[in-house]
Write a protein that holds these residues in place. Structure first.
Motif, PDB file in Angstrom:
ATOM      1  N   SER A   1       0.066   2.516   9.258  1.00 16.92           N
ATOM      2  CA  SER A   1       0.909   3.475   9.978  1.00 16.92           C
ATOM      3  C   SER A   1       1.204   4.678   9.076  1.00 16.92           C
ATOM      4  O   SER A   1       1.186   5.823   9.516  1.00 16.92           O
ATOM      5  CB  SER A   1       2.224   2.804  10.380  1.00 16.92           C
ATOM      6  OG  SER A   1       3.167   3.778  10.743  1.00 16.92           O
ATOM      7  N   ALA A   2       1.419   4.385   7.788  1.00 19.25           N
ATOM      8  CA  ALA A   2       1.791   5.466   6.877  1.00 19.25           C
ATOM      9  C   ALA A   2       0.611   6.404   6.601  1.00 19.25           C
ATOM     10  O   ALA A   2       0.747   7.624   6.675  1.00 19.25           O
ATOM     11  CB  ALA A   2       2.316   4.875   5.571  1.00 19.25           C
TER      12      ALA A   2
ATOM     13  N   GLY B   1      -2.349   8.533   7.325  1.00 19.08           N
ATOM     14  CA  GLY B   1      -2.888   9.149   8.545  1.00 19.08           C
ATOM     15  C   GLY B   1      -3.072  10.634   8.351  1.00 19.08           C
ATOM     16  O   GLY B   1      -3.290  11.105   7.225  1.00 19.08           O
ATOM     17  N   LEU B   2      -2.910  11.371   9.442  1.00 15.11           N
ATOM     18  CA  LEU B   2      -3.088  12.816   9.371  1.00 15.11           C
ATOM     19  C   LEU B   2      -2.064  13.455   8.446  1.00 15.11           C
ATOM     20  O   LEU B   2      -2.305  14.514   7.870  1.00 15.11           O
ATOM     21  CB  LEU B   2      -2.950  13.410  10.765  1.00 15.11           C
ATOM     22  CG  LEU B   2      -4.057  12.991  11.746  1.00 15.11           C
ATOM     23  CD1 LEU B   2      -3.683  13.399  13.168  1.00 15.11           C
ATOM     24  CD2 LEU B   2      -5.376  13.635  11.348  1.00 15.11           C
ATOM     25  N   GLY B   3      -0.911  12.785   8.302  1.00 17.33           N
ATOM     26  CA  GLY B   3       0.130  13.303   7.425  1.00 17.33           C
ATOM     27  C   GLY B   3      -0.381  13.506   6.007  1.00 17.33           C
ATOM     28  O   GLY B   3       0.027  14.440   5.326  1.00 17.33           O
ATOM     29  N   ASN B   4      -1.272  12.643   5.569  1.00 13.72           N
ATOM     30  CA  ASN B   4      -1.767  12.720   4.193  1.00 13.72           C
ATOM     31  C   ASN B   4      -2.878  13.748   4.034  1.00 13.72           C
ATOM     32  O   ASN B   4      -2.952  14.448   3.035  1.00 13.72           O
ATOM     33  CB  ASN B   4      -2.313  11.361   3.750  1.00 13.72           C
ATOM     34  CG  ASN B   4      -1.351  10.237   4.026  1.00 13.72           C
ATOM     35  OD1 ASN B   4      -0.985  10.010   5.184  1.00 13.72           O
ATOM     36  ND2 ASN B   4      -0.914   9.564   3.011  1.00 13.72           N
TER      37      ASN B   4
ATOM     38  N   PHE C   1       7.745  11.917   7.169  1.00 14.72           N
ATOM     39  CA  PHE C   1       6.600  11.881   8.095  1.00 14.72           C
ATOM     40  C   PHE C   1       5.499  11.007   7.520  1.00 14.72           C
ATOM     41  O   PHE C   1       4.975  10.110   8.169  1.00 14.72           O
ATOM     42  CB  PHE C   1       6.071  13.302   8.301  1.00 14.72           C
ATOM     43  CG  PHE C   1       4.951  13.397   9.306  1.00 14.72           C
ATOM     44  CD1 PHE C   1       5.222  13.446  10.659  1.00 14.72           C
ATOM     45  CD2 PHE C   1       3.627  13.448   8.891  1.00 14.72           C
ATOM     46  CE1 PHE C   1       4.195  13.548  11.589  1.00 14.72           C
ATOM     47  CE2 PHE C   1       2.596  13.545   9.810  1.00 14.72           C
ATOM     48  CZ  PHE C   1       2.886  13.594  11.163  1.00 14.72           C
ATOM     49  N   SER C   2       5.164  11.249   6.248  1.00 15.90           N
ATOM     50  CA  SER C   2       4.026  10.565   5.669  1.00 15.90           C
ATOM     51  C   SER C   2       4.265   9.071   5.540  1.00 15.90           C
ATOM     52  O   SER C   2       3.350   8.270   5.718  1.00 15.90           O
ATOM     53  CB  SER C   2       3.720  11.180   4.300  1.00 15.90           C
ATOM     54  OG  SER C   2       2.483  10.697   3.846  1.00 15.90           O
ATOM     55  N   LEU C   3       5.512   8.695   5.243  1.00 17.34           N
ATOM     56  CA  LEU C   3       5.794   7.260   5.081  1.00 17.34           C
ATOM     57  C   LEU C   3       6.239   6.613   6.395  1.00 17.34           C
ATOM     58  O   LEU C   3       6.620   5.450   6.415  1.00 17.34           O
ATOM     59  CB  LEU C   3       6.870   7.058   4.012  1.00 17.34           C
ATOM     60  CG  LEU C   3       6.474   7.482   2.592  1.00 17.34           C
ATOM     61  CD1 LEU C   3       7.674   7.444   1.653  1.00 17.34           C
ATOM     62  CD2 LEU C   3       5.374   6.584   2.045  1.00 17.34           C
ATOM     63  N   SER C   4       6.176   7.350   7.484  1.00 16.57           N
ATOM     64  CA  SER C   4       6.615   6.846   8.805  1.00 16.57           C
ATOM     65  C   SER C   4       8.060   6.356   8.766  1.00 16.57           C
ATOM     66  O   SER C   4       8.387   5.296   9.275  1.00 16.57           O
ATOM     67  CB  SER C   4       5.748   5.683   9.288  1.00 16.57           C
ATOM     68  OG  SER C   4       4.394   6.015   9.312  1.00 16.57           O
TER      69      SER C   4
ATOM     70  N   MET D   1      12.594   6.592  11.673  1.00  9.95           N
ATOM     71  CA  MET D   1      12.523   6.474  13.128  1.00  9.95           C
ATOM     72  C   MET D   1      12.287   5.041  13.596  1.00  9.95           C
ATOM     73  O   MET D   1      11.938   4.810  14.738  1.00  9.95           O
ATOM     74  CB  MET D   1      11.461   7.408  13.667  1.00  9.95           C
ATOM     75  CG  MET D   1      10.126   7.263  12.982  1.00  9.95           C
ATOM     76  SD  MET D   1       8.925   8.248  13.818  1.00  9.95           S
ATOM     77  CE  MET D   1       8.809   7.358  15.348  1.00  9.95           C
TER      78      MET D   1
ATOM     79  N   ILE E   1      10.091   2.657  12.757  1.00 10.03           N
ATOM     80  CA  ILE E   1       8.805   1.960  12.737  1.00 10.03           C
ATOM     81  C   ILE E   1       8.842   0.838  11.706  1.00 10.03           C
ATOM     82  O   ILE E   1       8.421  -0.277  11.963  1.00 10.03           O
ATOM     83  CB  ILE E   1       7.665   2.940  12.386  1.00 10.03           C
ATOM     84  CG1 ILE E   1       7.432   3.812  13.597  1.00 10.03           C
ATOM     85  CG2 ILE E   1       6.396   2.195  11.986  1.00 10.03           C
ATOM     86  CD1 ILE E   1       6.074   4.379  13.713  1.00 10.03           C
TER      87      ILE E   1
ATOM     88  N   SER F   1      -2.033   5.189  12.993  1.00 12.44           N
ATOM     89  CA  SER F   1      -0.694   5.794  12.981  1.00 12.44           C
ATOM     90  C   SER F   1      -0.233   6.092  14.413  1.00 12.44           C
ATOM     91  O   SER F   1       0.935   5.880  14.759  1.00 12.44           O
ATOM     92  CB  SER F   1      -0.682   7.089  12.177  1.00 12.44           C
ATOM     93  OG  SER F   1      -1.178   6.870  10.886  1.00 12.44           O
TER      94      SER F   1
ATOM     95  N   SER G   1       1.092   3.095  16.062  1.00 10.99           N
ATOM     96  CA  SER G   1       2.440   2.707  15.642  1.00 10.99           C
ATOM     97  C   SER G   1       3.485   3.610  16.295  1.00 10.99           C
ATOM     98  O   SER G   1       4.553   3.155  16.681  1.00 10.99           O
ATOM     99  CB  SER G   1       2.562   2.704  14.115  1.00 10.99           C
ATOM    100  OG  SER G   1       2.590   4.021  13.622  1.00 10.99           O
ATOM    101  N   LEU G   2       3.161   4.896  16.441  1.00 13.06           N
ATOM    102  CA  LEU G   2       4.087   5.798  17.120  1.00 13.06           C
ATOM    103  C   LEU G   2       4.297   5.378  18.572  1.00 13.06           C
ATOM    104  O   LEU G   2       5.409   5.344  19.088  1.00 13.06           O
ATOM    105  CB  LEU G   2       3.539   7.237  17.102  1.00 13.06           C
ATOM    106  CG  LEU G   2       3.652   7.994  15.787  1.00 13.06           C
ATOM    107  CD1 LEU G   2       2.687   9.171  15.754  1.00 13.06           C
ATOM    108  CD2 LEU G   2       5.084   8.488  15.593  1.00 13.06           C
TER     109      LEU G   2
ATOM    110  N   MET H   1      14.110  13.205  11.784  1.00 11.03           N
ATOM    111  CA  MET H   1      13.739  12.120  10.866  1.00 11.03           C
ATOM    112  C   MET H   1      14.624  12.068   9.609  1.00 11.03           C
ATOM    113  O   MET H   1      15.107  10.995   9.248  1.00 11.03           O
ATOM    114  CB  MET H   1      12.260  12.198  10.485  1.00 11.03           C
ATOM    115  CG  MET H   1      11.355  11.840  11.649  1.00 11.03           C
ATOM    116  SD  MET H   1       9.629  12.160  11.278  1.00 11.03           S
ATOM    117  CE  MET H   1       9.082  10.549  10.818  1.00 11.03           C
TER     118      MET H   1
HETATM  119  N1  PFF Z   1       2.778   8.494   8.714  1.00  8.72           N
HETATM  120  C1  PFF Z   1       1.815   9.041   9.622  1.00  8.72           C
HETATM  121  C2  PFF Z   1       0.930  10.007   8.881  1.00  8.72           C
HETATM  122  O1  PFF Z   1       1.192  10.307   7.708  1.00  8.72           O
HETATM  123  O2  PFF Z   1      -0.016  10.484   9.471  1.00  8.72           O
HETATM  124  C3  PFF Z   1       2.426   9.701  10.814  1.00  8.72           C
HETATM  125  C4  PFF Z   1       3.515   8.930  11.418  1.00  8.72           C
HETATM  126  C5  PFF Z   1       3.260   7.679  11.948  1.00  8.72           C
HETATM  127  C6  PFF Z   1       4.794   9.425  11.394  1.00  8.72           C
HETATM  128  C7  PFF Z   1       4.263   6.956  12.470  1.00  8.72           C
HETATM  129  C8  PFF Z   1       5.808   8.703  11.905  1.00  8.72           C
HETATM  130  C9  PFF Z   1       5.531   7.471  12.416  1.00  8.72           C
HETATM  131  F1  PFF Z   1       6.523   6.790  12.894  1.00  8.72           F
END
Ligand code: PFF
Length: 429
Positions: A6-7, A9-12, A209-212, A215, A217, A303, A306-307, A370
Motif C-alpha cells: 500500500s505504501a 506506489g505512485l507516491g514514491n 501520502f507515501s506511507l499511507s 487515514m 489504512i 495502493s 488499499s485506498l 491527512m
Molecule cells: N502510499 C501510496 C503511494 O505512495 O503511492 C498512496 C496511498 C495509498 C496513499 C493508500 C494513501 C493511502 F491510504
C-alpha cells in the motif's frame, strides 16, 4: 508485505520526485527524511496498535476503543480514500498508457527530444485520459467486488524485488549520463535558503501520502495482525522499504533531469517526461520502459486497492451495504470524481482559484486532511488511550521496545506540535 504494498506506489516514483523538484531538492529531501523518521514512524506504529487492539476498520476502531467524537477521524479517512483514489486512478492510467507506448514510437520520439510533447499531447487528449481512468477503475472495482485482495500480499513479494532491481539498473544509467553531476548536486547537497514553511508542509504531506498514513489504512491492516507480532520492527521495515524506493526514484530522475535540461519544477509530468528519455539512451530501451511502467502500474494498483478497501469497508460496516453494492456505487462515484482530474491537466476545465482540479484534490487531502488525521491519531494514543497503546506496542510487556519513551513523547507533544506549527506557517493554497 500488504502494508508495504500500500505504501509503495505512485507516491514514491511519481509524486516524490516532482515535489522534491518543486521545493528545491536536497534540503527538501533532508526535511522529508526527518519527517518520516520522527512523525511517520510514530504515527504508523500508533495506527497499527489501534487496529490490532480493536480488530476493526478505522471508524469502528475509534468507536470501540473510545467512542465520543473520535470516529470522525475514521470518517476523515473515508473522505481521503475517496478523493485520493479519484486522481490516483488518473495517474495510474497514465502509467498504463506509457506501458503500451513503450513499444509504440515513444523511444524514437524521446530520443528526438520530444518526450515533453508526447506527454503534453497525451494529457490533452480528453477521451484517452478518461478511458484509461475508467479502465483502471474497472479493474480496481472488479478485484475489490470479488474480495480477492488476498492475492495482493503475494504479488508484493515478487513485485518489490523486481522494482528494486529495475531501479538499480536505471540509477546506473542515469548517473553515468554526461551532465548528471549537476542533478546529483541538486538532489544531494542541501541549500537551506530554499526552504519555506510551505515546503515543510509539503514534506509532511508527502510523508503521510507515501506511507499511507493519517487515514486509517494502517489501522485496517493492523487489525489483521496476530498478537505476538513485533509491530515496532514491522514499522521500521515498511518505512525503510518505502523510503528506499522514493530515494532511488530521485536518483534516477534528477541526474537525468539536469543531463537533458528538463525543468526540475515541471510538476506532475516530471517522471513521465524524464524517464522515456533515459530509456531511449539504453540498449533495449523499449523493453526496459515497458517493464518499468508495468511494475509501477502494479505498485500503483496495490495502493489503489488499499485506498478503495477503506472506502468499501466503511460503506459495508457503517452504511450496512453489501460488498457488491459498496464496490459498484462507490467505484462509480469515484470514477465520476476522477473525470475532472483527468481533464484538468490538459486544461479542459477551468482552474479552482489558480489550481488544476487534480492539484486541488491532492492539496486538500495531502496538505490538510491527512496531516490533521495523523495529528489526531498521535494525540489519541499519547493522551487518551495511552495504557492500551502501551500494552499493544510492547505486546503486554513481553517485548522490549527500546524507543518506547521517545515514541510516546513524539505522539504526545512533538508530532502534534510540529504539525500544528507547520499548518500555521505553511498552509497556502
Ligand atoms: N502510499 C501510496 C503511494 O505512495 O503511492 C498512496 C496511498 C495509498 C496513499 C493508500 C494513501 C493511502 F491510504
Amino acid at each position: 508485505m500488504a502494508a508495504a504494498g500500500s505504501a509503495v506506489g505512485l507516491g514514491n516514483v511519481w509524486r516524490f520526485p516532482y515535489i522534491t523538484g518543486k521545493y528545491g531538492g536536497a534540503a527538501f529531501v533532508l526535511i522529508y527524511l526527518a519527517v518520516v523518521v520522527v512523525i511517520g514512524m510514530s504515527v504508523m506504529l500508533a495506527e497499527l496498535a489501534i487496529g490490532r487492539k480493536a480488530k476493526l476498520d478505522a471508524v469502528g476502531s475509534f468507536r470501540k476503543l473510545m467512542g465520543g467524537a473520535w470516529p470522525i477521524v475514521g470518517w476523515m479517512g473515508f473522505f481521503c480514500g475517496f478523493v485520493i483514489l479519484s486522481y490516483y486512478a488518473v495517474i495510474a492510467g497514465w502509467t498504463m498508457a506509457y506501458m503500451f507506448k513503450s513499444f509504440g514510437g515513444l523511444m524514437g520520439e524521446a530520443a528526438a527530444g520530444k518526450a515533453g510533447d508526447v506527454f503534453g499531447a497525451f494529457v490533452s487528449d480528453p477521451v484517452l485520459t478518461v478511458v484509461y481512468l475508467c479502465v483502471v477503475m474497472a479493474v480496481v472495482i472488479g478485484v475489490v467486488y470479488r474480495g480477492i485482495s488476498g492475492g495482493i500480499e503475494k504479488s508484493c513479494k515478487v513485485l518489490m524485488p523486481a522494482l528494486f532491481g529495475i531501479l538499480i539498473i536505471l540509477i546506473i544509467r542515469s548517473v553515468t549520463l554526461p551532465g548528471a553531476t549537476e542533478g546529483l548536486r541538486f538532489y544531494l547537497l542541501p541549500d537551506f535558503s530554499k526552504v519555506s514553511g510551505e515546503g515543510v508542509l509539503a514534506a509532511v504531506g508527502q510523508g503521510f501520502f507515501s506511507l499511507s498514513l493519517g487515514m486509517g489504512i494502517m489501522i485496517t491492516y493492523g487489525s489483521y495482525l496476530g498478537n505476538h507480532e513485533n509491530m515496532p520492527h514491522m514499522t521500521r521495515i515498511i518505512v525503510c522499504l518505502d523510503t528506499a524506493v522514493a530515494i532511488m526514484a530521485g536518483l534516477v530522475i534528477f541526474p537525468a533531469v539536469f543531463a537533458f535540461g528538463v525543468d526540475a519544477g515541471a510538476g506532475p509530468g516530471l517522471t513521465f517526461v524524464t524517464l522515456p528519455i533515459v530509456f531511449s539512451k539504453m540498449p533495449m530501451g523499449g523493453f526496459f520502459s515497458f517493464a518499468f511502467f508495468a511494475l509501477l502500474f502494479i505498485a500503483a494498483f496495490t495502493s489503489a486497492i488499499s485506498l478503495f478497501e477503506v472506502v468499501v469497508t466503511y460503506s459495508i460496516d457503517e452504511l450496512h451495504w453489501s460488498r457488491a453494492k459498496s464496490a459498484i456505487v462507490m467505484g462509480l462515484a469515484i470514477t465520476l470524481l476522477g473525470v475532472p482530474s483527468a481533464l484538468s491537466v490538459g486544461g479542459h476545465i477551468p482552474q479552482i482559484f489558480g489550481k488544476d482540479f487534480l492539484d486541488a484534490a491532492d492539496f486538500v487531502t495531502n496538505n490538510v486532511v491527512m496531516p490533521l488525521g495523523g495529528m489526531l491519531i498521535a494525540l489519541f494514543v499519547g493522551w487518551f488511550w495511552t495504557k492500551g497503546a502501551t500494552d499493544e506496542v510492547t505486546n503486554n510487556g513481553e517485548l522490549n521496545f527500546k524507543y518506547y519513551t521517545a515514541w510516546l513523547w513524539i505522539c504526545r507533544v512533538i508530532a502534534p506540535l510540529c504539525i500544528a506549527l507547520i499548518f500555521i506557517n505553511g498552509l497556502k493554497w
